[in-house]
Write a protein that holds these residues in place. Sequence first.
Motif, PDB file in Angstrom:
ATOM      1  N   SER A 127     -47.544  98.779 -53.603  1.00  0.00           N
ATOM      2  CA  SER A 127     -48.611  99.358 -54.426  1.00  0.00           C
ATOM      3  C   SER A 127     -49.978  98.852 -53.984  1.00  0.00           C
ATOM      4  CB  SER A 127     -48.372  99.028 -55.905  1.00  0.00           C
ATOM      5  OG  SER A 127     -47.171  99.631 -56.363  1.00  0.00           O
ATOM      6  N   LEU A 128     -50.059  97.566 -53.643  1.00  0.00           N
ATOM      7  CA  LEU A 128     -51.325  97.029 -53.148  1.00  0.00           C
ATOM      8  C   LEU A 128     -51.718  97.696 -51.828  1.00  0.00           C
ATOM      9  CD1 LEU A 128     -50.799  93.231 -53.941  1.00  0.00           C
ATOM     10  CD2 LEU A 128     -52.500  94.748 -54.993  1.00  0.00           C
ATOM     11  N   GLN A 129     -50.733  97.965 -50.986  1.00  0.00           N
ATOM     12  CA  GLN A 129     -51.023  98.666 -49.735  1.00  0.00           C
ATOM     13  C   GLN A 129     -51.502 100.085 -50.000  1.00  0.00           C
ATOM     14  OE1 GLN A 129     -47.183  97.881 -47.880  1.00  0.00           O
ATOM     15  NE2 GLN A 129     -48.125  96.450 -46.428  1.00  0.00           N
ATOM     16  N   GLN A 130     -50.947 100.749 -51.015  1.00  0.00           N
ATOM     17  CA  GLN A 130     -51.438 102.074 -51.400  1.00  0.00           C
ATOM     18  C   GLN A 130     -52.907 102.008 -51.809  1.00  0.00           C
ATOM     19  OE1 GLN A 130     -48.895 103.489 -54.553  1.00  0.00           O
ATOM     20  NE2 GLN A 130     -47.159 103.886 -53.212  1.00  0.00           N
ATOM     21  N   MET A 131     -53.324 100.874 -52.358  1.00  0.00           N
ATOM     22  CA  MET A 131     -54.707 100.684 -52.793  1.00  0.00           C
ATOM     23  C   MET A 131     -55.611 100.285 -51.630  1.00  0.00           C
ATOM     24  SD  MET A 131     -56.182  98.263 -55.904  1.00  0.00           S
ATOM     25  CE  MET A 131     -54.954  98.799 -57.086  1.00  0.00           C
ATOM     26  N   LYS A 149     -60.605  92.042 -46.821  1.00  0.00           N
ATOM     27  CA  LYS A 149     -61.109  93.423 -46.803  1.00  0.00           C
ATOM     28  C   LYS A 149     -60.947  94.016 -48.188  1.00  0.00           C
ATOM     29  CE  LYS A 149     -60.286  97.978 -44.780  1.00  0.00           C
ATOM     30  NZ  LYS A 149     -59.403  98.776 -43.874  1.00  0.00           N
ATOM     31  N   ARG A 150     -62.038  94.501 -48.756  1.00  0.00           N
ATOM     32  CA  ARG A 150     -61.968  95.076 -50.091  1.00  0.00           C
ATOM     33  C   ARG A 150     -61.029  96.277 -50.116  1.00  0.00           C
ATOM     34  NH1 ARG A 150     -67.771  96.517 -52.199  1.00  0.00           N
ATOM     35  NH2 ARG A 150     -66.536  97.246 -53.974  1.00  0.00           N
ATOM     36  N   PRO A 151     -60.279  96.466 -51.189  1.00  0.00           N
ATOM     37  CA  PRO A 151     -59.388  97.622 -51.287  1.00  0.00           C
ATOM     38  C   PRO A 151     -60.191  98.914 -51.345  1.00  0.00           C
ATOM     39  CG  PRO A 151     -59.516  96.476 -53.382  1.00  0.00           C
ATOM     40  CD  PRO A 151     -60.233  95.614 -52.391  1.00  0.00           C
ATOM     41  N   THR A 152     -59.539  99.996 -50.981  1.00  0.00           N
ATOM     42  CA  THR A 152     -60.210 101.296 -50.942  1.00  0.00           C
ATOM     43  C   THR A 152     -59.967 102.118 -52.197  1.00  0.00           C
ATOM     44  OG1 THR A 152     -58.294 102.213 -49.781  1.00  0.00           O
ATOM     45  CG2 THR A 152     -60.129 101.406 -48.432  1.00  0.00           C
ATOM     46  N   GLY A 153     -59.033 101.688 -53.034  1.00  0.00           N
ATOM     47  CA  GLY A 153     -58.687 102.488 -54.204  1.00  0.00           C
ATOM     48  C   GLY A 153     -57.697 103.577 -53.833  1.00  0.00           C
ATOM     49  N   GLY A 154     -57.695 104.672 -54.589  1.00  0.00           N
ATOM     50  CA  GLY A 154     -56.775 105.765 -54.320  1.00  0.00           C
ATOM     51  C   GLY A 154     -55.744 105.912 -55.420  1.00  0.00           C
ATOM     52  N   HIS A 155     -54.714 106.691 -55.144  1.00  0.00           N
ATOM     53  CA  HIS A 155     -53.644 106.936 -56.110  1.00  0.00           C
ATOM     54  C   HIS A 155     -52.509 105.947 -55.864  1.00  0.00           C
ATOM     55  CE1 HIS A 155     -50.120 108.982 -57.955  1.00  0.00           C
ATOM     56  NE2 HIS A 155     -51.019 109.366 -58.840  1.00  0.00           N
ATOM     57  N   VAL A 156     -52.169 105.180 -56.877  1.00  0.00           N
ATOM     58  CA  VAL A 156     -51.214 104.078 -56.746  1.00  0.00           C
ATOM     59  C   VAL A 156     -50.095 104.276 -57.768  1.00  0.00           C
ATOM     60  CG1 VAL A 156     -50.916 101.574 -56.814  1.00  0.00           C
ATOM     61  CG2 VAL A 156     -53.094 102.547 -56.057  1.00  0.00           C
ATOM     62  N   THR A 177     -63.593 100.016 -53.255  1.00  0.00           N
ATOM     63  CA  THR A 177     -64.736 100.824 -52.809  1.00  0.00           C
ATOM     64  C   THR A 177     -64.637 102.260 -53.284  1.00  0.00           C
ATOM     65  OG1 THR A 177     -63.599 101.306 -50.717  1.00  0.00           O
ATOM     66  CG2 THR A 177     -65.058  99.372 -50.774  1.00  0.00           C
ATOM     67  N   GLY A 178     -63.471 102.676 -53.768  1.00  0.00           N
ATOM     68  CA  GLY A 178     -63.282 104.024 -54.289  1.00  0.00           C
ATOM     69  C   GLY A 178     -62.515 103.982 -55.601  1.00  0.00           C
ATOM     70  N   LYS A 179     -62.514 105.093 -56.313  1.00  0.00           N
ATOM     71  CA  LYS A 179     -61.832 105.174 -57.600  1.00  0.00           C
ATOM     72  C   LYS A 179     -60.333 104.941 -57.438  1.00  0.00           C
ATOM     73  CE  LYS A 179     -61.080 108.261 -61.552  1.00  0.00           C
ATOM     74  NZ  LYS A 179     -61.436 109.559 -62.187  1.00  0.00           N
ATOM     75  N   THR A 180     -59.740 104.275 -58.406  1.00  0.00           N
ATOM     76  CA  THR A 180     -58.300 103.986 -58.394  1.00  0.00           C
ATOM     77  C   THR A 180     -57.629 104.654 -59.587  1.00  0.00           C
ATOM     78  OG1 THR A 180     -58.711 101.814 -57.385  1.00  0.00           O
ATOM     79  CG2 THR A 180     -56.543 102.177 -58.370  1.00  0.00           C
ATOM     80  N   VAL A 181     -56.512 105.304 -59.318  1.00  0.00           N
ATOM     81  CA  VAL A 181     -55.654 105.848 -60.371  1.00  0.00           C
ATOM     82  C   VAL A 181     -54.291 105.179 -60.238  1.00  0.00           C
ATOM     83  CG1 VAL A 181     -54.525 107.889 -61.325  1.00  0.00           C
ATOM     84  CG2 VAL A 181     -56.859 108.056 -60.435  1.00  0.00           C
ATOM     85  N   ILE A 182     -53.852 104.516 -61.288  1.00  0.00           N
ATOM     86  CA  ILE A 182     -52.565 103.810 -61.290  1.00  0.00           C
ATOM     87  C   ILE A 182     -51.619 104.539 -62.236  1.00  0.00           C
ATOM     88  CG2 ILE A 182     -51.377 101.627 -61.781  1.00  0.00           C
ATOM     89  CD1 ILE A 182     -54.128 100.244 -61.338  1.00  0.00           C
ATOM     90  N   GLU A 183     -50.452 104.909 -61.731  1.00  0.00           N
ATOM     91  CA  GLU A 183     -49.450 105.574 -62.559  1.00  0.00           C
ATOM     92  C   GLU A 183     -48.181 104.736 -62.595  1.00  0.00           C
ATOM     93  OE1 GLU A 183     -49.165 109.846 -63.026  1.00  0.00           O
ATOM     94  OE2 GLU A 183     -50.255 110.037 -61.135  1.00  0.00           O
ATOM     95  N   TRP A 214     -50.165 104.251 -72.129  1.00  0.00           N
ATOM     96  CA  TRP A 214     -50.337 103.114 -71.209  1.00  0.00           C
ATOM     97  C   TRP A 214     -49.570 103.293 -69.897  1.00  0.00           C
ATOM     98  CZ3 TRP A 214     -53.743  99.092 -71.964  1.00  0.00           C
ATOM     99  CH2 TRP A 214     -54.370  99.085 -73.215  1.00  0.00           C
ATOM    100  N   ARG A 215     -49.421 104.544 -69.469  1.00  0.00           N
ATOM    101  CA  ARG A 215     -48.695 104.803 -68.230  1.00  0.00           C
ATOM    102  C   ARG A 215     -49.606 105.331 -67.119  1.00  0.00           C
ATOM    103  NH1 ARG A 215     -43.248 104.952 -68.642  1.00  0.00           N
ATOM    104  NH2 ARG A 215     -43.140 106.437 -66.925  1.00  0.00           N
TER     105      ARG A 215
END
Length: 359
Positions: A127-131, A149-156, A177-183, A214-215
């Motif tokens: 999941s961290l790699q997805q970010m 290296k700061r994470p890039t965010g993304g869909h996680v 550096t970008g928006k993060t969506v965690i599911e 909370w999902r």
Amino acid sequence: MHLLVKGTHGRLTGEALVPNSKYHAHRALILASLAPGVSRITGLSDARHVQYTVGLLRGLGTRIDVEGDTFIVHGGPYRPVRDSVSAGSSGTTLYFMIGLASLSEKPVVVTGQKYFQRRPVGPLLRSLQQMGVELESANDCPPISVAAKRPTGGHVTIAGTLSQWISGLILLAPFATGKTVIEVEGELNEQPYLELTVEMMKQFGLKVSYAPDWRRFEIEPNQEATPCDLVMPPDIGSAAFGIAAAALHPSDILLRGMNQLSGGPADHPEVHFLDIAKQMGVPMELTDEGVRIAHDGIRLTPADIDCRGIPDMLPILSVMGSLRRRRDDVQQHRPRPAQGVRPGLGDASAQPDGRQPRS
């Protein structure tokens, strides 16, 4: 070493000081380390696992002073003073800090005590790699090399098995550096601990949007934490053992430091233990000095208890449940159960498999 505990049928008397919450301490120290400036965290926890968090943060270059019962945290960029930092034997420290180590000014290795190097964290690493976190691990266990290296965010995506994994992602996401969506995938366990994480992030000026169940979490990028002064609340999980002992014997005891008999996860993730204890008939009275339990003998009322939200309370609730009145002994109608409690006989199998105790 051998520990001998002598049983008693006599009256329990005396008082005990309830320690401060380690759950709040972990989060407060970490968030304070990320907030440029000075934060004061009052209410020292001497829990060994909290000391591991202090030690790891100091290894990342965070200055943490101690004055009386207060941590004084000088937050700012992580500038590691050594190449490797250790989480000791604290799972919370490990799970929270793997991703946050990517905010360091140089690469760092996150490790733990020897037996911790057999603890698998593969789902969290994926999941961290997805970010966008760049990391390496030989076998999905510590030691874990984390690039600066700061994470890039993304869909996680992340399994709902361990709240600490999800909290680790949520704590890191505002600094991407970008928006993060965690599911969250599968069954979600330990929701109160996520609620505590989000509430404490709010106190440090970090914004997290979340779905009612909370999902799903949405976190905007490039946020900056702000310093905050906090007072740690009492640890209800520690008080639970004194409450249980007082419930099973004629008692007159005072639990000093306890200042509530109800509340929500932001107060303490195990606060619903108090609702369950009251539902089972434990006579707790809130006084200016703490919580007093005084009686000449009671028989606990049976209850069905869902421990998915408070898994660490399963052992002590199992003891209390084993000594409750039989269902057919209960002659009078019981009041409506408190939140998290259903009428009936407790089922010790409520805790899902595969989870590690919180630290």
